[in-house]
Design a protein around this motif. Structure first.
Motif, PDB file in Angstrom:
ATOM      1  N   SER B   2       0.827  -1.202   0.000  1.00 25.72           N
ATOM      2  CA  SER B   2       0.000   0.000   0.000  1.00 25.72           C
ATOM      3  C   SER B   2       0.864   1.256   0.000  1.00 25.72           C
ATOM      4  CB  SER B   2      -0.894   0.002   1.239  1.00 25.72           C
ATOM      5  OG  SER B   2      -0.112   0.083   2.399  1.00 25.72           O
ATOM      6  N   GLY B   3       0.315   2.335  -0.484  1.00 26.37           N
ATOM      7  CA  GLY B   3       0.978   3.622  -0.395  1.00 26.37           C
ATOM      8  C   GLY B   3       1.945   3.910  -1.522  1.00 26.37           C
ATOM      9  N   ASP B   4       2.552   5.066  -1.408  1.00 27.23           N
ATOM     10  CA  ASP B   4       3.500   5.548  -2.407  1.00 27.23           C
ATOM     11  C   ASP B   4       4.788   4.725  -2.373  1.00 27.23           C
ATOM     12  OD1 ASP B   4       5.339   7.159  -3.873  1.00 27.23           O
ATOM     13  OD2 ASP B   4       3.928   8.819  -3.637  1.00 27.23           O
ATOM     14  N   ARG B   5       5.305   4.441  -3.556  1.00 28.09           N
ATOM     15  CA  ARG B   5       6.544   3.653  -3.615  1.00 28.09           C
ATOM     16  C   ARG B   5       7.693   4.397  -2.945  1.00 28.09           C
ATOM     17  NH1 ARG B   5       8.086   2.343  -9.413  1.00 28.09           N
ATOM     18  NH2 ARG B   5       6.307   0.961  -9.178  1.00 28.09           N
ATOM     19  N   ARG B   6       7.702   5.711  -3.119  1.00 28.79           N
ATOM     20  CA  ARG B   6       8.786   6.507  -2.516  1.00 28.79           C
ATOM     21  C   ARG B   6       8.774   6.395  -0.995  1.00 28.79           C
ATOM     22  NH1 ARG B   6       7.189  12.099  -5.139  1.00 28.79           N
ATOM     23  NH2 ARG B   6       5.171  11.121  -4.767  1.00 28.79           N
ATOM     24  N   LEU B  13      14.771   2.069   3.757  1.00 31.27           N
ATOM     25  CA  LEU B  13      16.171   2.482   3.824  1.00 31.27           C
ATOM     26  C   LEU B  13      16.544   2.887   5.246  1.00 31.27           C
ATOM     27  CD1 LEU B  13      16.639   4.513   0.516  1.00 31.27           C
ATOM     28  CD2 LEU B  13      17.712   2.358   1.162  1.00 31.27           C
ATOM     29  N   ILE B  14      15.652   3.622   5.878  1.00 27.20           N
ATOM     30  CA  ILE B  14      15.940   4.101   7.232  1.00 27.20           C
ATOM     31  C   ILE B  14      15.978   2.936   8.217  1.00 27.20           C
ATOM     32  CG2 ILE B  14      14.980   5.430   9.143  1.00 27.20           C
ATOM     33  CD1 ILE B  14      14.039   7.495   7.129  1.00 27.20           C
ATOM     34  N   GLN B  15      15.019   2.046   8.114  1.00 28.00           N
ATOM     35  CA  GLN B  15      14.995   0.899   9.019  1.00 28.00           C
ATOM     36  C   GLN B  15      16.254   0.054   8.869  1.00 28.00           C
ATOM     37  OE1 GLN B  15      11.304  -0.852   7.727  1.00 28.00           O
ATOM     38  NE2 GLN B  15      10.170  -0.033   9.486  1.00 28.00           N
ATOM     39  N   GLU B  16      16.615  -0.238   7.624  1.00 32.71           N
ATOM     40  CA  GLU B  16      17.804  -1.059   7.388  1.00 32.71           C
ATOM     41  C   GLU B  16      19.053  -0.373   7.900  1.00 32.71           C
ATOM     42  OE1 GLU B  16      16.184  -3.369   3.365  1.00 32.71           O
ATOM     43  OE2 GLU B  16      17.782  -1.854   3.244  1.00 32.71           O
ATOM     44  N   ALA B  17      19.121   0.927   7.686  1.00 28.47           N
ATOM     45  CA  ALA B  17      20.300   1.663   8.152  1.00 28.47           C
ATOM     46  C   ALA B  17      20.419   1.571   9.669  1.00 28.47           C
ATOM     47  CB  ALA B  17      20.200   3.127   7.722  1.00 28.47           C
ATOM     48  N   VAL B  35      22.097   7.724  10.966  1.00 26.46           N
ATOM     49  CA  VAL B  35      21.093   6.972  10.208  1.00 26.46           C
ATOM     50  C   VAL B  35      20.815   7.616   8.859  1.00 26.46           C
ATOM     51  CG1 VAL B  35      18.704   6.196  10.170  1.00 26.46           C
ATOM     52  CG2 VAL B  35      20.021   6.056  12.283  1.00 26.46           C
ATOM     53  N   ILE B  36      20.603   8.916   8.850  1.00 28.14           N
ATOM     54  CA  ILE B  36      20.248   9.558   7.583  1.00 28.14           C
ATOM     55  C   ILE B  36      21.424   9.566   6.622  1.00 28.14           C
ATOM     56  CG2 ILE B  36      18.490  10.976   8.678  1.00 28.14           C
ATOM     57  CD1 ILE B  36      20.328  13.298   8.621  1.00 28.14           C
ATOM     58  N   GLU B  37      22.626   9.599   7.157  1.00 29.66           N
ATOM     59  CA  GLU B  37      23.784   9.516   6.274  1.00 29.66           C
ATOM     60  C   GLU B  37      23.862   8.131   5.642  1.00 29.66           C
ATOM     61  OE1 GLU B  37      27.331  10.563   8.329  1.00 29.66           O
ATOM     62  OE2 GLU B  37      26.898  12.717   8.288  1.00 29.66           O
ATOM     63  N   ARG B  38      23.721   7.120   6.499  1.00 29.34           N
ATOM     64  CA  ARG B  38      23.800   5.742   6.001  1.00 29.34           C
ATOM     65  C   ARG B  38      22.677   5.449   5.013  1.00 29.34           C
ATOM     66  NH1 ARG B  38      26.121   0.818   7.718  1.00 29.34           N
ATOM     67  NH2 ARG B  38      27.620   2.239   8.657  1.00 29.34           N
ATOM     68  N   ALA B  39      21.501   5.937   5.332  1.00 29.27           N
ATOM     69  CA  ALA B  39      20.339   5.684   4.478  1.00 29.27           C
ATOM     70  C   ALA B  39      20.345   6.604   3.260  1.00 29.27           C
ATOM     71  CB  ALA B  39      19.061   5.879   5.279  1.00 29.27           C
ATOM     72  N   ASP B  40      21.231   7.597   3.288  1.00 29.63           N
ATOM     73  CA  ASP B  40      21.293   8.597   2.218  1.00 29.63           C
ATOM     74  C   ASP B  40      19.928   9.238   2.007  1.00 29.63           C
ATOM     75  OD1 ASP B  40      22.592  10.130   0.393  1.00 29.63           O
ATOM     76  OD2 ASP B  40      22.413   8.705  -1.248  1.00 29.63           O
ATOM     77  N   VAL B  41      19.485   9.853   3.065  1.00 32.46           N
ATOM     78  CA  VAL B  41      18.143  10.428   3.097  1.00 32.46           C
ATOM     79  C   VAL B  41      18.228  11.799   3.757  1.00 32.46           C
ATOM     80  CG1 VAL B  41      16.215  10.262   4.710  1.00 32.46           C
ATOM     81  CG2 VAL B  41      16.547   8.486   2.991  1.00 32.46           C
ATOM     82  N   GLY B  42      17.417  12.717   3.309  1.00 33.80           N
ATOM     83  CA  GLY B  42      17.459  14.060   3.874  1.00 33.80           C
ATOM     84  C   GLY B  42      16.986  14.080   5.318  1.00 33.80           C
ATOM     85  N   ARG B  43      17.485  15.066   6.058  1.00 40.11           N
ATOM     86  CA  ARG B  43      17.142  15.169   7.466  1.00 40.11           C
ATOM     87  C   ARG B  43      15.633  15.375   7.656  1.00 40.11           C
ATOM     88  NH1 ARG B  43      20.155  15.255  11.268  1.00 40.11           N
ATOM     89  NH2 ARG B  43      19.595  15.865  13.364  1.00 40.11           N
ATOM     90  N   SER B  44      15.112  16.291   6.895  1.00 43.34           N
ATOM     91  CA  SER B  44      13.672  16.576   7.031  1.00 43.34           C
ATOM     92  C   SER B  44      12.849  15.350   6.648  1.00 43.34           C
ATOM     93  CB  SER B  44      13.294  17.757   6.147  1.00 43.34           C
ATOM     94  OG  SER B  44      13.716  17.534   4.816  1.00 43.34           O
ATOM     95  N   THR B  45      13.372  14.586   5.719  1.00 42.00           N
ATOM     96  CA  THR B  45      12.674  13.361   5.310  1.00 42.00           C
ATOM     97  C   THR B  45      12.538  12.408   6.486  1.00 42.00           C
ATOM     98  OG1 THR B  45      13.623  13.578   3.108  1.00 42.00           O
ATOM     99  CG2 THR B  45      12.678  11.446   3.696  1.00 42.00           C
ATOM    100  N   PHE B  46      13.635  12.259   7.221  1.00 43.60           N
ATOM    101  CA  PHE B  46      13.595  11.369   8.372  1.00 43.60           C
ATOM    102  C   PHE B  46      12.476  11.770   9.327  1.00 43.60           C
ATOM    103  CE2 PHE B  46      14.509  10.261  12.720  1.00 43.60           C
ATOM    104  CZ  PHE B  46      14.951   8.952  12.651  1.00 43.60           C
ATOM    105  N   TYR B  47      12.465  13.040   9.652  1.00 41.18           N
ATOM    106  CA  TYR B  47      11.504  13.485  10.669  1.00 41.18           C
ATOM    107  C   TYR B  47      10.073  13.573  10.134  1.00 41.18           C
ATOM    108  CZ  TYR B  47      15.159  14.374  14.038  1.00 41.18           C
ATOM    109  OH  TYR B  47      16.185  14.220  14.931  1.00 41.18           O
ATOM    110  N   SER B  48       9.914  13.455   8.842  1.00 41.34           N
ATOM    111  CA  SER B  48       8.558  13.421   8.308  1.00 41.34           C
ATOM    112  C   SER B  48       7.986  12.001   8.373  1.00 41.34           C
ATOM    113  CB  SER B  48       8.542  13.936   6.874  1.00 41.34           C
ATOM    114  OG  SER B  48       9.147  12.999   6.014  1.00 41.34           O
ATOM    115  N   HIS B  49       8.871  11.028   8.654  1.00 43.82           N
ATOM    116  CA  HIS B  49       8.406   9.645   8.742  1.00 43.82           C
ATOM    117  C   HIS B  49       8.420   9.119  10.168  1.00 43.82           C
ATOM    118  CE1 HIS B  49       7.903   8.613   4.524  1.00 43.82           C
ATOM    119  NE2 HIS B  49       8.962   9.354   4.265  1.00 43.82           N
TER     120      HIS B  49
END
Lengths: 192, 192
Positions: B2-6, B13-17, B35-49
């Motif tokens: 379910s939901g958006d693929r993104r 990515l975050i969980q695995e990291a 975590v966000i470095e390892r997951a290669d994800v933006g900071r704001s992205t992390f906190y939006s999830h």
DNA sequence: TTCGATAACGAACAGAATGTTCTGGAGGAC
DNA sequence: GTCCTCCAGAACATTCTGTTCGTTATCGAA
């Protein structure tokens, strides 16, 4: 009393502040800044005595010998049990702060190692042979005991030391005795 | 799915990291920045999830049902024991990361509560009567079991699930059976 | 009481981490 | 293809950590 009075005073203030704060907020939530404010002590002073929060905790462990009752191996198996529960009740406040869930459990590991050594010696004295199976048995026994201790510390039970001791012995002793007397490394498995 | 693929991608990515980092440094030492470095994800992205580190941990718990084997209460007493050890071995990496000492034990408490409920039900089914003494007995049993599980998770023993199960049963079952069959609230003390 | 040693103060500092906010741009759903 | 949602990236205020240094006060011993 050894050493400079100022040193004793400062260390005591810091230790007391930490204990009080742990009881209020839990170990994790307490910051060094909290401690020095509560203790009314300069920041540099704190770090000239302790390396960090955890260090203060350990110093408490040294000063009060609160997990080393085991007066003598007089009685039979698990002689440590009752005295240890009673000792814990006497030092109620401190033990609650350091051993409970609020204490974050950094000392629980330390306490477990200590107790494991005691149990191991007792089992060997009772006739068990050193083996991988014995180590696992020790883990079991320690787990059961620490479970009870933690339950009491966290206020989940109002049982007296005598009742805790009775529960522990009744639950664990028969199995342990059977295992020792039978002297079978692993009941149904291979050794090591 | 379910939901958006993104969204799925980012959360995964975050969980695995986080799991990977816990295995490397231990739970406490891992920072959100790591975590966000390892997951290669933006900071704001992390906190939006997720709200924080701990939230990610809990999301892992939901996605994998890694501590809920207890297929059915088919066998006799402590039927949960062997399946649970085996389940833990299968999910080795994840369980090690989340349940071990490196995992900081924030989930150990959760696991203990879960297991306590299972054990309690089993003991009642086996003929025990609800009482303060029963609750203490449950604490004992759970303590012993979790002790073994943690010892395995932390690599302190190389024993197989069968051996762990055997140790657990042999150590604890005799005492529990005696207590249930005798049906004495407290062996030597008062009830409650 | 005096005096040298040492401990404490307190302010300031660099570094790291947290959690928030914003804008522009890219990706997916339909 | 279009629209909407999600993401990147950077900047920001805040908090905590652990260290440094010059000054002041307190101690223990003579």
């Amino acid at each position: 009393m050894s050493g400079d009075r100022r040193v004793r005073r400062t260390r005591r203030l810091i230790q007391e502040a930490l204990v009080a704060l742990i009881l209020e907020k839990g170990y994790e939530a307490v910051t060094v800044t909290d401690v020095i404010e509560r203790a009314d002590v300069g920041r540099s002073t704190f770090y000239s005595h302790f390396t960090d929060k955890h260090d203060v905790l350990l110093s408490n462990l040294d000063d009060h010998d609160f997990l080393r009752p085991a007066p003598d191996s007089g009685g039979g198996l698990f002689a440590f049990s009752l005295p240890m529960f009673e000792h814990a009740r006497e030092r109620g406040r401190l033990v609650r702060a350091l051993l409970g869930r609020r204490g974050g459990g950094p000392l629980l590991a330390h306490g477990e190692r200590l107790l494991a050594e005691i149990v191991r010696r007792e089992l060997l004295a009772a006739g068990a042979r050193p083996s991988g199976a014995l180590d696992l048995l020790v883990v079991c026994v320690v787990g059961a005991y620490m479970g009870l201790l933690r339950a009491w510390v966290d206020g989940e039970t109002a049982a007296s030391p005598a009742e805790l001791d009775a529960t522990f012995r009744t639950a664990v002793e028969p199995g342990v005795r059977a295992l020792i007397d039978g002297d079978v490394p692993y009941p149904h498995g291979r050794d090591e």
